[in-house]
Design an enzyme around this catalytic site. Structure first.
Site, short mmCIF file in Angstrom:
data_model
loop_
_atom_site.label_atom_id
_atom_site.label_comp_id
_atom_site.label_asym_id
_atom_site.label_seq_id
_atom_site.Cartn_x
_atom_site.Cartn_y
_atom_site.Cartn_z
N THR A 46 1.63 -42.46 42.11
CA THR A 46 2.83 -42.50 41.26
C THR A 46 3.94 -43.35 41.87
OG1 THR A 46 3.84 -40.46 42.12
CG2 THR A 46 2.30 -40.22 40.29
N MET A 106 7.47 -43.17 37.67
CA MET A 106 7.08 -42.42 36.47
C MET A 106 5.99 -41.42 36.86
SD MET A 106 8.74 -43.40 33.73
CE MET A 106 10.33 -43.90 34.36
N HIS A 107 6.38 -40.42 37.66
CA HIS A 107 5.38 -39.50 38.21
C HIS A 107 4.52 -38.83 37.11
CE1 HIS A 107 7.17 -39.83 42.18
NE2 HIS A 107 8.36 -39.51 41.69
N ASP A 108 5.18 -38.09 36.24
CA ASP A 108 4.41 -37.31 35.26
C ASP A 108 3.71 -38.17 34.22
OD1 ASP A 108 5.14 -35.07 36.65
OD2 ASP A 108 6.78 -34.54 35.31
#
Ligand code: BDR
Ligand code: CA
Length: 308
Positions: free
Chosen positions: A192, A237-239
């Site tokens: 991520t 934009m981890h999720d």
């Protein structure tokens, strides 16, 4: 290919909100429900955020309230990043839908029974609801297709030097998930942190011009400001990475690994310990996602947000 029946488990959360907006436009996913969990902010707020974000996407998807705190610990949060309400104070219209009457872990089990091995879980918050479900329903692992998580790291952490936030917030639950026997696909910081959007790219998304794209641009401004102190090139934009991976893994690289979670270490609590580079190999219980094609990722985000 038929869309994969999917539950998103979320502590919504700014990047959670973006992930849910993207999920709504991915034809590979059939979003059957969303479960809320305490994490970025308390569970009342994350539940409310799940409801209002889903309504904003136009999807009619039920929301189930999950745990108000970790399985064995005091709750921690990330309101200093996501704002007191979890969505940076953004004025999203109030929801008309109400939260469903059954708990997240009971819902996960009943949906797993219904789909009989086809259900995929995407967990983008602390893993408390999943941990509770596995403890309460020993038969659950055999009924799940796979679990894709945003969480962990094979190297450094972001909440502590050793631990990523979602794992650190409930390390015991995370270890239960990794030991459940269900294949865990770990989209951790390893991948991520490669998936950032620059402030310029975020402005361009806003210029797509639909309300959801403008919301995307506006909701991240507080985080961009917060991150500017760290010299990062933009917002990670981890999720969204976990959601895109769960729909189509063709822009990613992954390795098969053994993973356990440190639940005791004074310096390393919440670390996802992997055998990725180790001579001593463990039983393989996970796939660790190590690489993303960033250009393809940026293009996909633009494509999906243009569908609104
Ligand atoms: C994770 O922590 C949360 O603050 C984000 O929503 C994401 O799920 C990143 O470490
Ligand atoms: Ca999250």
């Amino acid at each position: 290919m038929n869309p994969i029946p999917t539950i998103i488990d979320s502590d919504a959360g700014i990047d959670d909100a973006i992930a849910i907006m993207l999920a709504a436009k991915l034809p590979q996913l059939k979003l059957v429900g969303v479960t809320s969990v305490a994490g970025n902010v308390g569970v009342d707020k994350t539940t409310h955020n799940c409801l209002r974000v889903l309504e904003f996407t136009g999807m009619d998807v039920p929301v189930y309230r999950g745990s108000a705190g970790p399985m064995f610990r005091q709750r921690v949060d990330a309101a200093f990043v996501h704002g007191a309400d979890g969505l940076g104070g953004m004025d999203l219209p109030c929801h008309t839908h109400e939260v469903e009457g059954i708990k997240a872990w009971d819902y996960i089990y009943s949906e797993a029974v219904r789909w009989n091995g086809e259900l995929q879980l995407i967990a983008i918050g602390p893993l408390t609801n999943l941990g509770m479900a596995f403890v309460k329903y020993p038969g659950l692992p055999k009924l799940l297709k796979r679990i894709v998580i945003m969480g962990g790291s094979a190297s450094e952490g972001n909440d502590t030097p050793a631990a990523e936030f979602n794992i650190w917030a409930d390390p015991e639950a995370a270890d239960i998930v990794f030991c459940s026997g269900v294949p865990v696909h770990m989209c951790g910081l390893d991948v991520t942190m490669q998936a950032h959007l620059t402030p310029e790219e975020i402005d361009e998304i806003g210029k797509i011009g639909n309300p959801q794209s403008k919301f995307f641009r506006d909701v991240v401004q507080g985080i961009l400001n917060f991150l500017s102190q760290f010299n990062f090139p933009g917002m990670h934009m981890h999720d969204p990475v976990a959601v895109l991976y769960a729909a189509d893994d063709s822009m990613f690289e992954a390795s098969t690994v053994g993973v356990r979670v440190e639940t005791k270490g004074a310096l390393t609590l919440g670390r996802t310990v992997t055998d990725l580079y180790s001579d001593a190999q463990w039983e393989k219980n996970a796939f660790i996602v190590t690489k993303i094609d960033r250009d393809a990722f940026v293009k996909k985000v633009f494509e999906l947000m243009s569908k609104y």
